[in-house]
Enzyme design. Structure first.
Site, PDB file in Angstrom:
ATOM      1  N   GLN A 102      46.792  35.092  33.190  1.00 41.82           N
ATOM      2  CA  GLN A 102      47.015  34.833  34.609  1.00 41.82           C
ATOM      3  C   GLN A 102      45.752  34.293  35.275  1.00 41.82           C
ATOM      4  O   GLN A 102      44.759  35.012  35.385  1.00 41.82           O
ATOM      5  CB  GLN A 102      47.454  36.122  35.295  1.00 41.82           C
ATOM      6  CG  GLN A 102      47.880  35.914  36.726  1.00 41.82           C
ATOM      7  CD  GLN A 102      48.190  37.230  37.403  1.00 41.82           C
ATOM      8  OE1 GLN A 102      47.334  38.096  37.494  1.00 41.82           O
ATOM      9  NE2 GLN A 102      49.406  37.379  37.876  1.00 41.82           N
ATOM     10  N   GLY A 103      45.786  33.054  35.725  1.00 39.46           N
ATOM     11  CA  GLY A 103      44.635  32.455  36.401  1.00 39.46           C
ATOM     12  C   GLY A 103      44.831  32.445  37.906  1.00 39.46           C
ATOM     13  O   GLY A 103      45.023  31.405  38.523  1.00 39.46           O
TER      14      GLY A 103
ATOM     15  N   SER B 106      43.050  35.180  40.273  1.00 38.68           N
ATOM     16  CA  SER B 106      41.848  35.639  40.980  1.00 38.68           C
ATOM     17  C   SER B 106      40.665  34.724  40.729  1.00 38.68           C
ATOM     18  O   SER B 106      40.540  34.123  39.662  1.00 38.68           O
ATOM     19  CB  SER B 106      41.475  37.051  40.524  1.00 38.68           C
ATOM     20  OG  SER B 106      42.473  37.964  40.896  1.00 38.68           O
TER      21      SER B 106
ATOM     22  N   SER C 237      42.952  38.614  32.235  1.00 42.19           N
ATOM     23  CA  SER C 237      43.249  39.441  31.061  1.00 42.19           C
ATOM     24  C   SER C 237      43.761  38.569  29.923  1.00 42.19           C
ATOM     25  O   SER C 237      44.525  37.631  30.154  1.00 42.19           O
ATOM     26  CB  SER C 237      44.315  40.479  31.402  1.00 42.19           C
ATOM     27  OG  SER C 237      43.923  41.223  32.517  1.00 42.19           O
TER      28      SER C 237
ATOM     29  N   GLU D 164      56.266  42.140  40.266  1.00 42.10           N
ATOM     30  CA  GLU D 164      55.239  43.063  39.785  1.00 42.10           C
ATOM     31  C   GLU D 164      55.253  44.382  40.564  1.00 42.10           C
ATOM     32  O   GLU D 164      55.089  45.452  40.004  1.00 42.10           O
ATOM     33  CB  GLU D 164      53.873  42.389  39.919  1.00 42.10           C
ATOM     34  CG  GLU D 164      52.722  43.262  39.473  1.00 42.10           C
ATOM     35  CD  GLU D 164      51.382  42.580  39.683  1.00 42.10           C
ATOM     36  OE1 GLU D 164      51.185  42.004  40.763  1.00 42.10           O
ATOM     37  OE2 GLU D 164      50.555  42.618  38.780  1.00 42.10           O
TER      38      GLU D 164
END
Lengths: 376, 270
Positions: free
Chosen positions: A121-122, A124, A156, A239
């Site tokens: 996941q890009g 932040s 992550s 989420e």
């Protein structure tokens, strides 16, 4: 609140339980938490087994109640967690299901379900964490490509990922929530540098990702240009809805083990500690009920409701209290890194930060649910 | 200046005259089916169950309805006239009897009751030497009342925070106030999930969990509500103190904190 299950749901539970009983004893031991290539192979192998048995798409196609049963039973049975498949199965996948074109679904979804490709996941950035819309990574259009420059952080699984769900700024003049676009970035593209970040739990779970004139085909864009914020909210509401089901079940199991350990080592005779464990029992029972309730709301309304923020706030603190109580029970042993309790205690510290800090969650609850005014 | 007060002057006091029970209200509650809710239709009841009773007691808790609601509800079908609200019933619960002097019938465990100056101006109290055993239905309905009070405290705080201006803006725009309100809602909603689930399962551990979380939501919620109201919250004119005092009274009923925590601890190792 409806706590009953249909005969079909009970049947699903029974079949799943039987299958788990058959396959779990034959699984190889879990790899070390530090060994990401081994974890990738292990987690994808488990996903492939789920795929072959017909359970792979439970996160996408099944009803929320069926998903709840799946997460409850797999956790109770001690099955592997979704692990390296998390972003693909629970973030990028559902986003592509909801917003992707038929070609995009055909390209990206089957490899996620079959356990062949890992996503990261890009979202932040160093200057845009909880204030996600402040992101600055730029993408400018050049023919059939976007040319992307900037950096991402807290990514992550970046080291072992094939794809990255990337948020970029395509219109720097627009208001900050507008002008954002959702791209699927191939992690082998030239111009990407991944630098692992060591967490306080000792593992290299996160990475910084640097993007230097990386070319991403326009066909990798999910949703319209400058519509990425709305596309992203589809993922984030997911989420905050049902993502923690398995973890609540896990916490209730851990609490039971903790009580058993206290009985073994004599700490159970301490009434203050005993009552503290009793209160945690109340806490995790209620969080389980809240989960069931959120799921039945999602079942009725199609999308997880605002209960997600309420749940996330309470759960993230309860999890930390659970491991604080574990330290009370274990005494000096709690400080031993060889004890699995210690690593879990350390990792629980991220729960009040990740996916929006508790302070941001409280603002969300106060402003969006209670209707309090925004501060100046 | 405390010391400067004229000793001869008449001082306001928390010891107001004991409240009288409003019999017309009691009969109206009876007509609505508040007391006979769980009696079968053959017994002139509504034939409903615990989940419905929980919703009704939650509303009573929200409105701070005065009177021995729980004791009279539990007596319906056993004490003639209780179901219709013609007869007011009091009973010991834990080590307290609420509304003893106003009741027509006093049931179980009230022997040796001694009157007290009740902290709650709307609930006269006696204390009894020996605690009455906990009735799971009473514990659950107490949790439901606490839930209603917790929700009311949150509403009042939010209402005040949206309208009261300080430093040129509504105080609800300050994060410190916002976060107090958010936590009030979180505690109330977690308690609500526990109370409603316990109403469906009627399990002992579920009821104990509901009780613990609802007590916490009501007592802390009322305190936080008082804090949001600032100086005004500390006055008799503001209704917030009534929420807190009632929540304190209910927290003393049987199946309280220690008992519930021990029950839930024991459940972990069985």
């Amino acid at each position: 609140m409806d706590l009953s299950y249909t005969p079909e749901e009970e049947d699903f539970r029974a079949r799943l339980r039987e299958w788990l009983g058959k396959v779990l004893p034959a699984l190889p031991p879990k790899p070390s938490p530090d060994d990401w290539p081994a974890r990738r192979a292990y987690d994808l192998g488990w996903q492939r087994m789920l795929y072959d048995a017909g359970y792979a798409d439970v996160h996408w196609d099944a009803s929320p109640t069926t998903r709840l049963i799946f997460l409850e039973e797999t956790e109770k049975a001690g099955a592997p967690y979704v692990g390296a498949g998390f972003v693909g199965l629970l973030h990028a996948g559902p986003t592509i299901v909801a917003e992707g074109t038929p070609e995009q679904r055909e390209r990206w979804l089957p490899p996620i379900l079959r356990g062949e490709e890992v996503w990261c996941q890009g979202f932040s950035e160093p200057d845009a964490g909880s204030d996600l819309a402040a992101l600055r990574t730029r993408a400018r259009r050049d023919g059939d490509d976007y040319v992307v420059s900037g950096s991402k952080i807290w990514t992550s699984h970046a080291e072992v990922a094939d794809w990255c769900e990337l948020l970029v700024r395509t219109d720097p003049e627009a208001q900050k929530h507008r002008g954002i676009t959702w791209l699927a970035l191939p992690m082998n593209a030239p111009g990407i540098t991944v630098r692992p970040l060591r967490t306080l739990a000792g593992s290299a779970e996160f990475a910084e990702v640097f993007l230097d004139d990386v070319r991403v085909p326009v066909t990798n864009r999910v949703g319209d240009e400058n519509d990425g914020w709305r596309v992203t909210m589809v993922t984030l509401s997911f989420e905050r809805g049902t993502a923690f089901v398995g973890e609540v079940v896990a916490c209730r199991r851990v609490l039971g083990e903790l009580a058993a350990e206290a009985r073994r080592n004599g700490r159970w005779d301490d009434s203050v500690l005993r009552r503290r464990l009793g209160r945690l029992n109340a806490e995790f029972r209620a969080l389980w009920r809240l989960t069931q309730w959120n799921v039945s709301e999602a079942e009725a309304g199609g999308v997880p409701g605002v209960g997600g923020s309420v749940f996330k706030l309470r759960y993230s603190h309860a999890r930390q209290e659970l491991y604080d109580a574990a330290a009370e029970v274990l005494g000096p042993h709690a400080l031993d890194l060889a004890s699995p309790w210690m690593l879990d205690r350390l990792s629980s510290l991220s729960y009040t930060i990740a996916a929006g800090t508790s302070q941001i969650q409280q603002n969300i609850v106060a402003e969006r649910i209670l209707g309090l005014p925004k501060g100046r | 200046m405390w010391g400067a007060a004229d000793p001869g002057a008449s001082q306001p006091t928390v010891r107001d005259p004991r409240p009288r029970l409003d019999r017309a209200l009691w009969r109206a509650l009876g007509e609505l089916g508040f007391f006979s809710l769980r009696l079968s239709e053959a017994d002139s009841g509504a034939g409903l169950g615990l989940p419905e009773a929980v919703l009704v007691f939650e509303e009573a808790g929200r409105a701070l309805v005065p009177g021995p609601l729980l004791a009279t509800h539990l007596a319906a079908g056993e004490v003639p006239g209780a179901a219709t609200g013609e007869v007011v019933v009091a009973a010991a619960d834990g080590r307290l009897v609420e509304w003893m002097d106003e009741a027509d019938v006093v049931r179980r465990g009230a022997e040796g009751a001694v009157p007290m100056d009740s902290v709650d101006p709307l609930t006269p109290l006696h204390r009894v030497p020996a605690p009455a055993p906990a009735d799971p239905v009473a514990v659950l309905l107490t949790a439901a009342e606490q839930l209603g009070t917790a929700a009311r405290a949150c509403e009042l705080a939010v209402q005040h925070a949206r309208t009261r201006e300080q430093f040129g803006q509504p105080i609800g725009a300050f994060q410190a106030v916002k976060h107090l309100c958010a936590q009030m809602l979180v505690r109330a909603e977690v308690a609500r999930a526990a109370v409603y689930a316990a109403a469906v399962t009627a399990g002992r551990a579920d009821i104990a969990a509901a009780r613990l979380l609802a007590d916490e939501a009501a007592v802390r919620g009322a305190r936080d509500c008082l804090q949001v109201h600032g100086g005004m919250g500390f006055t008799w004119e503001c209704e917030v103190h009534l929420l807190l005092k009632r929540a304190w009274v209910r927290a003393q009923r049987s199946g309280g904190i220690t008992e519930s925590e021990e029950l839930l601890a024991a459940e972990l190792v069985t």
